[in-house]
Write an enzyme that holds these catalytic residues in place. Sequence first.
Site, PDB file in Angstrom:
ATOM      1  N   ASP A   8       6.083  -1.081  -0.443  1.00  0.00           N
ATOM      2  CA  ASP A   8       5.885  -0.882   0.983  1.00  0.00           C
ATOM      3  C   ASP A   8       6.870  -1.828   1.691  1.00  0.00           C
ATOM      4  O   ASP A   8       7.415  -2.750   1.073  1.00  0.00           O
ATOM      5  CB  ASP A   8       4.439  -1.214   1.347  1.00  0.00           C
ATOM      6  N   ASP A  10       6.600  -3.128   5.489  1.00  0.00           N
ATOM      7  CA  ASP A  10       5.985  -4.107   6.386  1.00  0.00           C
ATOM      8  C   ASP A  10       5.026  -5.024   5.634  1.00  0.00           C
ATOM      9  O   ASP A  10       4.160  -4.569   4.886  1.00  0.00           O
ATOM     10  CB  ASP A  10       5.230  -3.395   7.510  1.00  0.00           C
TER      11      ASP A  10
END
Length: 570
Positions: A8, A10
Amino acid sequence: MIKLIAFDLDNVLIDGEAIDEIGKLTSVEAEISEITKKAMEGNLDFETALNERVALLKGVSVENIKEVVSKIPLMEGAEETIAELKKRGYKIATITGSFEIIANRMKEDLGLDYAFSNVLHEEEGKLTGEVSGPLLKGSKAEVLKEIMEMEKVKAEESAAVGDGANDVSMLEEAGLGIAFNAKPVLKEKADIVVEKRDLRELLEIFPEEETSENTAPEAEEEQQAEEDIIETKEEETVAEEAKEAQEEAPAEEEAKEAQEEAPAEEEAVEAQEEEPAEKTSPDVKAEVKPEPNPDAGKSFGELLSNKKELEKRLKVLTKERDDLNEKAREFKKVRDELNASIKENLDKALKYRDERDKINQEVRKYKKLRDETNQELKKLEYASGRRDILKIQGEIDKLEKTIETKVLDMRKENELVKKVQDLSKTLSEMKEDEKVQTEAIALKEVSEAHHAKVVEFSDKAQETHESMLEYFKNIDDVRAKADLAHNQFIETRETASAKHEEVKAVLNEIRRKNKGLDKVKAKERNIESEKSKKKNMAEKEIARDIYEKFKEGKKLSTEELRLLQKHNIV
């Protein structure tokens, strides 16, 4: 063995939430952060949350956004971790519901192999409040599957690293799911939880020993475990064969040793032969029948002959197994040497790649300087009037060509001639600004110098790139040989394992023969004992008759006296 790792973006690769940072450009920062929090905790579906937040960004300047995302820091250890994982041979991707404007920066800065993200719509340099992309309606699991198909890896050969609810599908799809500084909803789904906000923690999860610079060979731990099994089997066989050597003792000793060495399943078979079957419960209708004994009814000589044949077969099988194990070790050695060669070639290829990238930085630098110089040159040309002069001269040339090449009536031709004369007069009155012209010439020389540097460094970059490709080609060639050696190692080792099972089967048969020999010997002793017992009983009866006659006055012979003494009848 893991080959692909999907991250991922963020709060994983970057230390922050991109949309929250962009939200600081507006007066709705707190509102955006609250929606983000709900989505990360799984209390709001991702598509709704994203659309709501992007709608709040409507009208924000794209230039301002670029400036904001350029300042978002990397997660602690991100650069070092990704570089090391790439060096170890892993394919790296980021799958994020965030935006291209930050995802592409990460792909370039960290050297990621893939970056999948959403796109913010803009119009005249400002956001429209709309968003689209593969992560809006589709799940991260779907994108991960797409990458796995491109890389030709299985689910169990992939890993996923995330921190929030929208990463659940990705972690469930991957063979290994890692929750990094994650929300509780994701920790429940993860195989591994990393609490420390430092991506270098992942280097312990993906050690160098697990990576494969050669795609075919399995992980070293798996190989060692399987080899240990073979070695253990060999040690067991040595112990068993040592015991077999003791079985050349006399029949009485053979029987005792065979009983001590017989495995549990053989004892069970003998128990079935000698004892009645256990009573079954009332619910069990089928009668348990003992397994037939293939040696039943055989004489001592037959059993001994069978045993000698088995011993000959055991010797052949043991040699075949040992030869196969030696051959497997040779294949393993070749494979390991080829893998070492792959690593050497890879190190050199990466060295040339790094050198090429540094040269390309110089190419980009001089391209930028050249383009900036050319822009200044264009401005000067416009200011000096040179553009207007060239434009008029172009029109004159065009008209003169028309007059020369086309058949025109007199009136039309006179009109064109008149127009040429007027334009020529205007051109003769125009004069280029000499100062600006001097500056333009100087700028042109600077531009040409920058361009020469671009060409020079481009040539060097191309040479370095070709050297890099040569080493990568070497890797492909060596890898093919390593794959072959590995497959030969696996096949030979499996054949050796199968041969070892044959050795064990023959050893069990030899034990069975020893037990059979003991039984026959014991049976013969019982028969002799019974004969001796009957003989003694008959002699005792005779002795009693002799004694009765002796009491009546019969004179006894020496043999009759001995018979009475033997049976204690005196």
